[in-house]
Write an enzyme that holds these catalytic residues in place. Structure first.
Site, PDB file in Angstrom:
ATOM      1  N   ASP A 113       1.240  -0.984  -0.067  1.00  0.00           N
ATOM      2  CA  ASP A 113      -0.423  -0.002  -0.014  1.00  0.00           C
ATOM      3  C   ASP A 113       0.785   1.499  -0.405  1.00  0.00           C
ATOM      4  O   ASP A 113       1.848   1.440   1.150  1.00  0.00           O
ATOM      5  CB  ASP A 113      -0.765   0.229   1.604  1.00  0.00           C
ATOM      6  CG  ASP A 113      -1.525   1.144   0.973  1.00  0.00           C
ATOM      7  OD1 ASP A 113      -1.791   2.183   0.816  1.00  0.00           O
ATOM      8  OD2 ASP A 113      -2.879   0.609   2.681  1.00  0.00           O
ATOM      9  N   GLY A 119      -9.658   3.067  -5.942  1.00  0.00           N
ATOM     10  CA  GLY A 119      -8.426   2.746  -6.242  1.00  0.00           C
ATOM     11  C   GLY A 119      -7.258   3.544  -5.750  1.00  0.00           C
ATOM     12  O   GLY A 119      -8.002   3.877  -4.278  1.00  0.00           O
ATOM     13  N   VAL A 120      -6.065   3.822  -5.535  1.00  0.00           N
ATOM     14  CA  VAL A 120      -5.059   4.658  -4.975  1.00  0.00           C
ATOM     15  C   VAL A 120      -5.929   5.913  -4.610  1.00  0.00           C
ATOM     16  O   VAL A 120      -5.230   5.731  -3.339  1.00  0.00           O
ATOM     17  CB  VAL A 120      -3.753   4.393  -5.517  1.00  0.00           C
ATOM     18  CG1 VAL A 120      -4.152   5.522  -6.803  1.00  0.00           C
ATOM     19  CG2 VAL A 120      -2.975   4.270  -4.782  1.00  0.00           C
ATOM     20  N   ASP A 121      -6.594   6.343  -5.142  1.00  0.00           N
ATOM     21  CA  ASP A 121      -6.647   7.554  -4.733  1.00  0.00           C
ATOM     22  C   ASP A 121      -8.263   7.569  -3.733  1.00  0.00           C
ATOM     23  O   ASP A 121      -7.695   8.069  -2.947  1.00  0.00           O
ATOM     24  CB  ASP A 121      -7.733   7.979  -6.429  1.00  0.00           C
ATOM     25  CG  ASP A 121      -8.183   9.790  -6.378  1.00  0.00           C
ATOM     26  OD1 ASP A 121      -7.842  10.216  -5.436  1.00  0.00           O
ATOM     27  OD2 ASP A 121      -8.866   9.860  -7.103  1.00  0.00           O
TER      28      ASP A 121
HETATM   29  N1  AR6 Z   1      -1.585   1.789  -3.181  1.00  0.00           N
HETATM   30  C1  AR6 Z   1      -0.673   1.255  -4.092  1.00  0.00           C
HETATM   31  N2  AR6 Z   1      -1.576   1.073  -5.479  1.00  0.00           N
HETATM   32  C2  AR6 Z   1      -2.506   0.639  -5.554  1.00  0.00           C
HETATM   33  C3  AR6 Z   1      -3.533   1.662  -4.489  1.00  0.00           C
HETATM   34  C4  AR6 Z   1      -3.265   1.343  -2.668  1.00  0.00           C
HETATM   35  N3  AR6 Z   1      -3.046   1.436  -1.612  1.00  0.00           N
HETATM   36  N4  AR6 Z   1      -4.401   0.719  -4.405  1.00  0.00           N
HETATM   37  C5  AR6 Z   1      -4.565   0.425  -5.756  1.00  0.00           C
HETATM   38  N5  AR6 Z   1      -3.829   0.360  -6.089  1.00  0.00           N
HETATM   39  P1  AR6 Z   1      -6.507   2.836 -10.110  1.00  0.00           P
HETATM   40  P2  AR6 Z   1      -6.429   4.112 -12.599  1.00  0.00           P
HETATM   41  C6  AR6 Z   1      -3.059   0.630  -7.732  1.00  0.00           C
HETATM   42  O1  AR6 Z   1      -7.973   2.183 -10.417  1.00  0.00           O
HETATM   43  O2  AR6 Z   1      -6.120   3.463 -13.368  1.00  0.00           O
HETATM   44  C7  AR6 Z   1      -9.897   6.039  -9.045  1.00  0.00           C
HETATM   45  O3  AR6 Z   1     -11.412   6.066  -9.055  1.00  0.00           O
HETATM   46  C8  AR6 Z   1      -4.341  -1.166  -8.709  1.00  0.00           C
HETATM   47  O4  AR6 Z   1      -4.114  -1.432  -7.811  1.00  0.00           O
HETATM   48  O5  AR6 Z   1      -6.309   3.254  -8.588  1.00  0.00           O
HETATM   49  O6  AR6 Z   1      -5.175   5.310 -12.644  1.00  0.00           O
HETATM   50  C9  AR6 Z   1      -9.242   7.536  -9.965  1.00  0.00           C
HETATM   51  O7  AR6 Z   1     -10.327   8.377  -9.041  1.00  0.00           O
HETATM   52  C10 AR6 Z   1      -3.688  -0.371 -10.536  1.00  0.00           C
HETATM   53  O8  AR6 Z   1      -1.585  -1.345 -10.049  1.00  0.00           O
HETATM   54  O9  AR6 Z   1      -6.045   4.023 -10.594  1.00  0.00           O
HETATM   55  C11 AR6 Z   1      -9.700   7.859 -11.363  1.00  0.00           C
HETATM   56  O10 AR6 Z   1     -11.295   7.972 -11.995  1.00  0.00           O
HETATM   57  C12 AR6 Z   1      -3.077   0.614  -9.465  1.00  0.00           C
HETATM   58  O11 AR6 Z   1      -2.944   1.688  -8.212  1.00  0.00           O
HETATM   59  C13 AR6 Z   1      -9.902   6.709 -11.632  1.00  0.00           C
HETATM   60  O12 AR6 Z   1      -9.628   5.735 -10.482  1.00  0.00           O
HETATM   61  C14 AR6 Z   1      -3.774   1.504 -10.232  1.00  0.00           C
HETATM   62  O13 AR6 Z   1      -4.661   1.861 -10.177  1.00  0.00           O
HETATM   63  C15 AR6 Z   1      -7.966   5.681 -11.658  1.00  0.00           C
HETATM   64  O14 AR6 Z   1      -7.474   4.946 -12.560  1.00  0.00           O
END
Ligand code: AR6
Length: 168
Positions: free
Chosen positions: A11, A33-35
């Site tokens: 994380d 997600g990460v956001d």
């Molecule tokens: N720490 C590290 N990586 C993570 C975490 C974490 N806590 N949680 C998820 N990931 P995504 P995107 C990974 O979907 O594709 C949001 O709703 C995840 O497994 O977070 O750029 C925003 O508001 C993946 O490998 O971002 C936008 O609307 C990576 O982070 C949209 O999602 C990116 O996944 C952005 O989508």
């Protein structure tokens, strides 16, 4: 000064670095997600500051404080949505890394951690996204010798393996 690229499986909100990068959306007002994880861990003041920024274009990046996070700052960047971006997807994703590194250099940050931008909800194919991430970070490290450490934070084993293979 030696510069290193590290990998971390887990994380991103647990990392004590100068800045973590958020894979945000154009509103900068949070999401999944990460956001979502970053906003939850940073606390409500992060959203308050984000509201003052007026959103962010795809490929651009904006800086906020880290609030309750162990990281001092958050660099918010917006990756391309793979299936709704017709042209320039690779360039737009590259710009996310480039502009984030540029902010880090300008602020004198020594350590920065990236998630795999666009590869979750935004569905960018992981292999190509990983190649772009590594290429842009390596190029930026060359440009900005004062940045000492970049961490690629991978949230799952599959992503971790991909980075491991491509970093060789
Ligand atoms: N720490 C590290 N990586 C993570 C975490 C974490 N806590 N949680 C998820 N990931 P995504 P995107 C990974 O979907 O594709 C949001 O709703 C995840 O497994 O977070 O750029 C925003 O508001 C993946 O490998 O971002 C936008 O609307 C990576 O982070 C949209 O999602 C990116 O996944 C952005 O989508």
């Amino acid at each position: 000064m030696a510069q290193i690229i590290e990998m971390f499986l887990g994380d991103i909100t647990t990392l004590k670095v100068d800045a973590i990068v958020n894979a945000a959306n154009k509103s900068l007002l949070g999401g999944g997600g990460v956001d979502g994880a970053i906003h939850r861990a940073a606390g409500p003041k992060l959203l308050e500051e984000c509201r003052t920024l007026g959103g962010c274009e795809t490929g651009e990046a904006k800086l906020t404080k880290g609030y309750n996070l162990p990281a001092k700052y958050v660099i918010h960047t917006v990756g391309p949505i793979y299936f709704s971006t017709q042209q320039n997807k690779a360039e737009l994703l590259a710009r996310c890394y480039r502009n984030s590194m540029k902010i880090a250099a300008k602020k004198g940050f020594k350590s920065i951690a990236f998630p795999a931008i666009s590869t979750g909800v935004y569905s960018y194919p992981l292999e190509e996204a990983t190649e772009i991430a590594i290429h842009e970070v390596r190029t930026s490290l060359f440009l900005y010798p004062k940045i000492e450490k970049v961490i690629f934070c991978c949230f799952d084993e599959y992503t971790f393996q991909m980075y491991q293979n491509k970093l060789r």
